[in-house]
Design a protein around this motif. Sequence first.
Motif, mmCIF file in Angstrom:
data_model
loop_
_atom_site.group_PDB
_atom_site.id
_atom_site.type_symbol
_atom_site.label_atom_id
_atom_site.label_comp_id
_atom_site.label_asym_id
_atom_site.label_seq_id
_atom_site.Cartn_x
_atom_site.Cartn_y
_atom_site.Cartn_z
ATOM 1 N N MET A 106 0.832 -1.171 0.000
ATOM 2 C CA MET A 106 0.000 0.000 0.000
ATOM 3 C C MET A 106 0.885 1.246 0.000
ATOM 4 N N ILE A 107 0.461 2.249 -0.758
ATOM 5 C CA ILE A 107 1.145 3.543 -0.781
ATOM 6 C C ILE A 107 0.176 4.580 -0.236
ATOM 7 N N GLU A 108 0.700 5.448 0.630
ATOM 8 C CA GLU A 108 -0.112 6.556 1.112
ATOM 9 C C GLU A 108 0.669 7.853 0.946
ATOM 10 N N ILE A 109 -0.053 8.932 0.703
ATOM 11 C CA ILE A 109 0.543 10.253 0.591
ATOM 12 C C ILE A 109 0.808 10.765 2.012
ATOM 13 N N VAL A 110 1.990 11.337 2.220
ATOM 14 C CA VAL A 110 2.363 11.908 3.508
ATOM 15 C C VAL A 110 2.202 13.429 3.397
ATOM 16 N N GLU A 111 1.436 13.995 4.288
ATOM 17 C CA GLU A 111 1.182 15.439 4.283
ATOM 18 C C GLU A 111 2.308 16.200 4.978
ATOM 19 N N GLY A 112 2.306 17.521 4.797
ATOM 20 C CA GLY A 112 3.256 18.372 5.500
ATOM 21 C C GLY A 112 4.513 18.708 4.720
ATOM 22 N N PHE A 113 4.506 18.447 3.424
ATOM 23 C CA PHE A 113 5.650 18.757 2.572
ATOM 24 C C PHE A 113 5.276 19.901 1.632
ATOM 25 N N PRO A 114 6.267 20.632 1.104
ATOM 26 C CA PRO A 114 5.961 21.683 0.124
ATOM 27 C C PRO A 114 5.288 21.081 -1.120
ATOM 28 N N GLN A 115 4.655 21.925 -1.914
ATOM 29 C CA GLN A 115 3.913 21.456 -3.080
ATOM 30 C C GLN A 115 4.783 20.827 -4.156
ATOM 31 N N ASN A 116 6.070 21.133 -4.162
ATOM 32 C CA ASN A 116 6.949 20.544 -5.173
ATOM 33 C C ASN A 116 7.504 19.179 -4.747
ATOM 34 N N VAL A 117 7.077 18.696 -3.572
ATOM 35 C CA VAL A 117 7.533 17.391 -3.073
ATOM 36 C C VAL A 117 6.336 16.455 -2.958
ATOM 37 N N ILE A 118 6.439 15.317 -3.620
ATOM 38 C CA ILE A 118 5.450 14.257 -3.475
ATOM 39 C C ILE A 118 6.009 13.305 -2.430
ATOM 40 N N ALA A 119 5.355 13.261 -1.284
ATOM 41 C CA ALA A 119 5.847 12.447 -0.172
ATOM 42 C C ALA A 119 4.972 11.207 -0.031
ATOM 43 N N LEU A 120 5.622 10.054 0.047
ATOM 44 C CA LEU A 120 4.930 8.773 0.069
ATOM 45 C C LEU A 120 5.461 7.877 1.167
ATOM 46 N N ARG A 121 4.585 7.035 1.664
ATOM 47 C CA ARG A 121 4.984 6.000 2.620
ATOM 48 C C ARG A 121 4.423 4.680 2.109
ATOM 49 N N ALA A 122 5.282 3.686 2.024
ATOM 50 C CA ALA A 122 4.872 2.356 1.566
ATOM 51 C C ALA A 122 4.832 1.403 2.748
ATOM 52 N N SER A 123 3.832 0.547 2.741
ATOM 53 C CA SER A 123 3.746 -0.503 3.762
ATOM 54 C C SER A 123 3.146 -1.741 3.114
ATOM 55 N N GLY A 124 3.410 -2.865 3.726
ATOM 56 C CA GLY A 124 2.885 -4.118 3.174
ATOM 57 C C GLY A 124 3.442 -4.394 1.799
ATOM 58 N N GLU A 125 2.568 -4.786 0.917
ATOM 59 C CA GLU A 125 2.949 -5.166 -0.444
ATOM 60 C C GLU A 125 2.496 -4.099 -1.434
ATOM 61 N N LEU A 126 3.412 -3.617 -2.288
ATOM 62 C CA LEU A 126 3.057 -2.640 -3.311
ATOM 63 C C LEU A 126 2.567 -3.362 -4.555
ATOM 64 N N THR A 127 1.489 -2.839 -5.121
ATOM 65 C CA THR A 127 0.885 -3.468 -6.295
ATOM 66 C C THR A 127 0.726 -2.455 -7.425
ATOM 67 N N HIS A 128 0.375 -2.969 -8.585
ATOM 68 C CA HIS A 128 0.064 -2.133 -9.749
ATOM 69 C C HIS A 128 -1.041 -1.140 -9.393
ATOM 70 N N GLU A 129 -2.026 -1.590 -8.643
ATOM 71 C CA GLU A 129 -3.148 -0.731 -8.259
ATOM 72 C C GLU A 129 -2.690 0.446 -7.395
ATOM 73 N N ASP A 130 -1.693 0.234 -6.531
ATOM 74 C CA ASP A 130 -1.153 1.323 -5.721
ATOM 75 C C ASP A 130 -0.587 2.428 -6.611
ATOM 76 N N TYR A 131 0.121 2.033 -7.646
ATOM 77 C CA TYR A 131 0.687 3.009 -8.569
ATOM 78 C C TYR A 131 -0.422 3.671 -9.376
ATOM 79 N N GLU A 132 -1.351 2.880 -9.860
ATOM 80 C CA GLU A 132 -2.426 3.381 -10.710
ATOM 81 C C GLU A 132 -3.365 4.337 -9.972
ATOM 82 N N LYS A 133 -3.653 4.049 -8.711
ATOM 83 C CA LYS A 133 -4.645 4.834 -7.966
ATOM 84 C C LYS A 133 -4.050 5.934 -7.094
#
Length: 130
Positions: A1-28
Amino acid sequence: MIEIVEGFPQNVIALRASGELTHEDYEKVLIPAVEAALAHRDKVRIYYELGPEFSRMKAGAAWDDLKLGLVHYSRWEGVAVVTDHDWIRHAVDAFRFLVAGEVKTFRMSEAREARDWITGPVERTKIRLS
């Protein structure tokens, strides 16, 4: 699973991965976040945290990661990968040439330094030949 992490400037895409990453995580999650950020600026930065809860990346997700990196090759200003998983650190080192911007890996204990680095002035390291 991928989740967006808040609290970063707009030019930074912040992510946290846990468990198993899938095609759907990237797509959605990841691809829409990248596309939205790039719609408003020429370059973006990525903060990617893969902590102890992260277990693996399925083949489809790995392919999506590679494609995303190549499609936007010149638009990555910097990438900070935060993880204690040595296989990820080695993979990042092996494939860093696929990113035009600076790429750095950090240990989980260095997450604060990674955040400071990715939100600060990111410059490409110059290689000196002597």
